[in-house]
Design a protein around this motif. Structure first.
Motif, PDB file in Angstrom:
ATOM      1  N   UNK A 174      48.205  12.882 -63.285  1.00 35.74           N
ATOM      2  CA  UNK A 174      46.893  13.199 -62.729  1.00 35.74           C
ATOM      3  C   UNK A 174      46.895  13.145 -61.209  1.00 35.74           C
ATOM      4  N   UNK A 175      47.931  12.548 -60.648  1.00 30.96           N
ATOM      5  CA  UNK A 175      48.139  12.597 -59.219  1.00 30.96           C
ATOM      6  C   UNK A 175      49.130  13.732 -58.930  1.00 30.96           C
ATOM      7  N   UNK A 176      49.287  14.073 -57.653  1.00 35.82           N
ATOM      8  CA  UNK A 176      50.162  15.194 -57.294  1.00 35.82           C
ATOM      9  C   UNK A 176      51.572  14.691 -57.019  1.00 35.82           C
ATOM     10  N   UNK A 217      52.063  -2.104 -46.034  1.00 38.38           N
ATOM     11  CA  UNK A 217      51.975  -0.758 -46.605  1.00 38.38           C
ATOM     12  C   UNK A 217      50.516  -0.454 -46.884  1.00 38.38           C
ATOM     13  N   UNK A 218      50.203   0.840 -46.937  1.00 35.06           N
ATOM     14  CA  UNK A 218      48.884   1.264 -47.399  1.00 35.06           C
ATOM     15  C   UNK A 218      49.064   2.208 -48.574  1.00 35.06           C
ATOM     16  N   UNK A 219      48.172   2.099 -49.553  1.00 34.29           N
ATOM     17  CA  UNK A 219      48.224   2.939 -50.756  1.00 34.29           C
ATOM     18  C   UNK A 219      46.907   3.684 -50.887  1.00 34.29           C
ATOM     19  N   UNK A 220      46.994   5.025 -50.949  1.00 35.85           N
ATOM     20  CA  UNK A 220      45.825   5.896 -50.971  1.00 35.85           C
ATOM     21  C   UNK A 220      45.820   6.706 -52.272  1.00 35.85           C
ATOM     22  N   UNK A 232      51.404   5.435 -48.321  1.00 38.72           N
ATOM     23  CA  UNK A 232      51.856   5.789 -49.655  1.00 38.72           C
ATOM     24  C   UNK A 232      50.674   6.058 -50.592  1.00 38.72           C
ATOM     25  N   UNK A 233      50.992   6.591 -51.785  1.00 38.58           N
ATOM     26  CA  UNK A 233      49.925   6.878 -52.745  1.00 38.58           C
ATOM     27  C   UNK A 233      50.046   5.966 -53.975  1.00 38.58           C
ATOM     28  N   UNK A 234      49.211   6.201 -54.969  1.00 37.60           N
ATOM     29  CA  UNK A 234      49.156   5.285 -56.109  1.00 37.60           C
ATOM     30  C   UNK A 234      50.360   5.421 -57.041  1.00 37.60           C
ATOM     31  N   UNK A 235      50.994   6.584 -57.098  1.00 44.54           N
ATOM     32  CA  UNK A 235      52.250   6.667 -57.843  1.00 44.54           C
ATOM     33  C   UNK A 235      53.326   5.834 -57.151  1.00 44.54           C
ATOM     34  N   UNK A 236      53.288   5.821 -55.813  1.00 43.35           N
ATOM     35  CA  UNK A 236      54.212   4.960 -55.079  1.00 43.35           C
ATOM     36  C   UNK A 236      53.931   3.488 -55.375  1.00 43.35           C
ATOM     37  N   UNK A 237      52.644   3.143 -55.478  1.00 46.30           N
ATOM     38  CA  UNK A 237      52.297   1.757 -55.802  1.00 46.30           C
ATOM     39  C   UNK A 237      52.904   1.355 -57.142  1.00 46.30           C
ATOM     40  N   UNK A 238      52.740   2.204 -58.146  1.00 48.82           N
ATOM     41  CA  UNK A 238      53.295   1.900 -59.463  1.00 48.82           C
ATOM     42  C   UNK A 238      54.803   1.716 -59.385  1.00 48.82           C
ATOM     43  N   UNK A 239      55.459   2.555 -58.609  1.00 52.16           N
ATOM     44  CA  UNK A 239      56.907   2.457 -58.436  1.00 52.16           C
ATOM     45  C   UNK A 239      57.285   1.161 -57.717  1.00 52.16           C
ATOM     46  N   UNK A 240      56.545   0.841 -56.669  1.00 50.20           N
ATOM     47  CA  UNK A 240      56.872  -0.336 -55.865  1.00 50.20           C
ATOM     48  C   UNK A 240      56.662  -1.637 -56.638  1.00 50.20           C
TER      49      UNK A 240
END
Length: 457
Positions: free
Chosen positions: A39-41, A143-146, A199-207
């Motif tokens: 649902x994210x890009x 980090x920032x997550x958007x 970073x974005x929310x898929x990055x958050x899940x990965x991190x």
């Protein structure tokens, strides 16, 4: 024929009614906050590697989650938020610092909102320091997550993507840059060593799965999950989906974690800018859970509290304004910082916009260095000063401001997108068109302003 004022009122009421009639129903964008989502890009293709921990005096991780445009009483009195409040420490006298949204975000990062009185597309020059400089100076990771930002360090003003709430609906603008303050400061967004931390929310899940979350985090949900385009109950549903599981996940919320859940500003602009702010996390002393702290705080307190905890330098701006930057009381007590008692009838009006500044075309002055470079902040340290900052140009030295709109121009720090080439450039208004900013374009501005501005352009 109706007057323009009446037409404006009717139009506003119609827009509000149409928005209220929108049948928004929360749907989780992913199966869990630790799972990447289509649902994210795009999916995350890397992870940051923040495994070193700089011990703080009270906490080792500081997480901010920002929501949108809600009056204090509206947030705290709904059943979902009452339940949430019982799980943390309510900061009952926390305030935004101005209106509208974007300047509040900028203030929490750089200690100033630079006269900004709108939500337009700006950038701030690289010699203006932020909390990132203070953190890196002490080795503290960040980090920032958007949510719904399409790629790391995406620089566009917004991004429209698949509407995961309604498959039959048109694409929706879930991401906006005005809620991503680190993206506005060039010292972060234009620094290649730092860009990958936007970073974005898929990055958050990965991190989080890789156990590499940073010690300081700024998290912005998308335009529906943060209540901007919806309601506080909708945002509460998002918090239940996203934050509640993370409160039980030691990879995110260990014994050294503090989480600040806050709104950027209130919804009613003609009253004091009083906003709901809650402190959560396993780093919060147990005896404070379910209690209230009535100390006067603002978004500048987010800076001073972090400075006090890690013994950081300061920005020399409103983070050292003793009225505006009280340290969270439970941190002040442990670090020996003495807060200022600000009675309710002595608190500054924080619902005012329109101050002179470099992002205000109606009352323009160039970017400036702190007035007092000897200021000692909550961390017990002096002011951090960029090597490229001209310290002779201070707010107090600039004199009267200039109205750029009266000379058919605007702040030179406005940005427009060249979508045809997927680039961004800095533009100033010139007649009915636009051209890249040059010193010649600002010739109509007074000589004193030109001289000062040249240092920063």
């Amino acid at each position: 024929m109706a007057s323009p004022a009446l037409a404006l009122i009717v139009g506003t009421l119609f827009a509000q009614t149409a928005r209220a009639a929108t049948a928004w129903r929360f749907e989780p964008p992913s199966t869990s906050p630790t799972e990447q989502s289509g649902n994210y890009t795009g999916f995350s293709n890397d992870t940051i590697n923040d495994t070193e921990v700089v011990e703080g005096k009270v906490f080792n991780r500081f997480v901010q989650i920002w929501l949108e445009n809600t009056d204090f009483d509206d947030a705290r009195t709904t059943p979902a938020w009452e339940n949430l409040t019982s799980r943390g420490l309510l900061l009952s006298a926390f305030h935004g610092v101005t209106h509208p949204s974007e300047p509040n975000y900028l203030a929490s990062i750089g200690g100033d909102f630079w006269g900004l009185q709108d939500d337009d597309y700006y950038h701030i020059p690289e010699n203006i320091s932020t909390v990132v400089d203070l953190l890196e100076d002490a080795g503290v990771s960040w980090a920032t997550y958007q949510e719904n930002m399409p790629t790391d360090h995406f620089y566009g003003s917004s991004y429209t993507s698949h509407n995961y709430l309604n498959a039959s609906a048109e694409d929706y603008t879930f991401y906006v840059r005005k809620h991503n303050p680190l993206g506005v400061y060039d010292s972060v967004s234009q620094n290649k060593a730092r860009q990958g931390r936007i970073r974005n929310f898929n990055d958050f899940a990965n991190d989080i799965v890789n156990g590499s979350l940073s010690q300081w985090m700024f998290i912005t949900p998308n335009m529906v999950n943060d209540a901007h385009d919806t309601t506080t109950d909708f945002a509460a549903a998002f918090i239940e989906y996203w934050l509640f599981p993370l409160l039980e996940d030691e990879r995110f919320n260990d014994d050294g974690t503090i989480i600040v859940l806050s709104f950027d500003e209130n919804e009613t602009w003609d009253v004091q800018n009083h906003i709901y702010t809650l402190v959560l996390g396993n780093g919060l002393p147990e005896d404070l859970v379910g209690t209230t702290d009535d100390t006067f705080y603002t978004h500048f307190s987010l800076l001073s509290t972090v400075q006090a905890n890690w013994g950081l330098k300061n920005l020399g701006r409103n983070d050292v304004n003793t009225t505006m930057s009280n340290v969270f009381d439970f941190v002040a007590r442990e670090t020996g910082f003495e807060n200022t008692n600000v009675p309710e009838d002595a608190r500054p009006l924080l619902n005012i916009s329109g101050f002179a500044g470099p992002l205000n075309s109606e009352s323009y002055i160039p970017f400036y260095a702190p007035d007092d470079l000897t200021a000692i902040g909550a961390g017990g340290q002096g002011v951090f000063v960029s090597d490229s900052l001209d310290t002779s140009v201070t707010y107090g030295s600039l004199g009267e401001s200039t109205n750029l709109t009266s000379i058919d121009s605007q702040s030179p720090w406005i940005v427009v997108e060249d979508k045809s080439e997927a680039k961004v450039a800095v533009f100033a208004k010139e007649g009915n068109g636009a051209a890249p900013v040059t010193t010649n374009m600002l010739a109509a501005v007074s000589a004193a302003v030109i001289i000062a501005a040249a240092v920063y352009l």
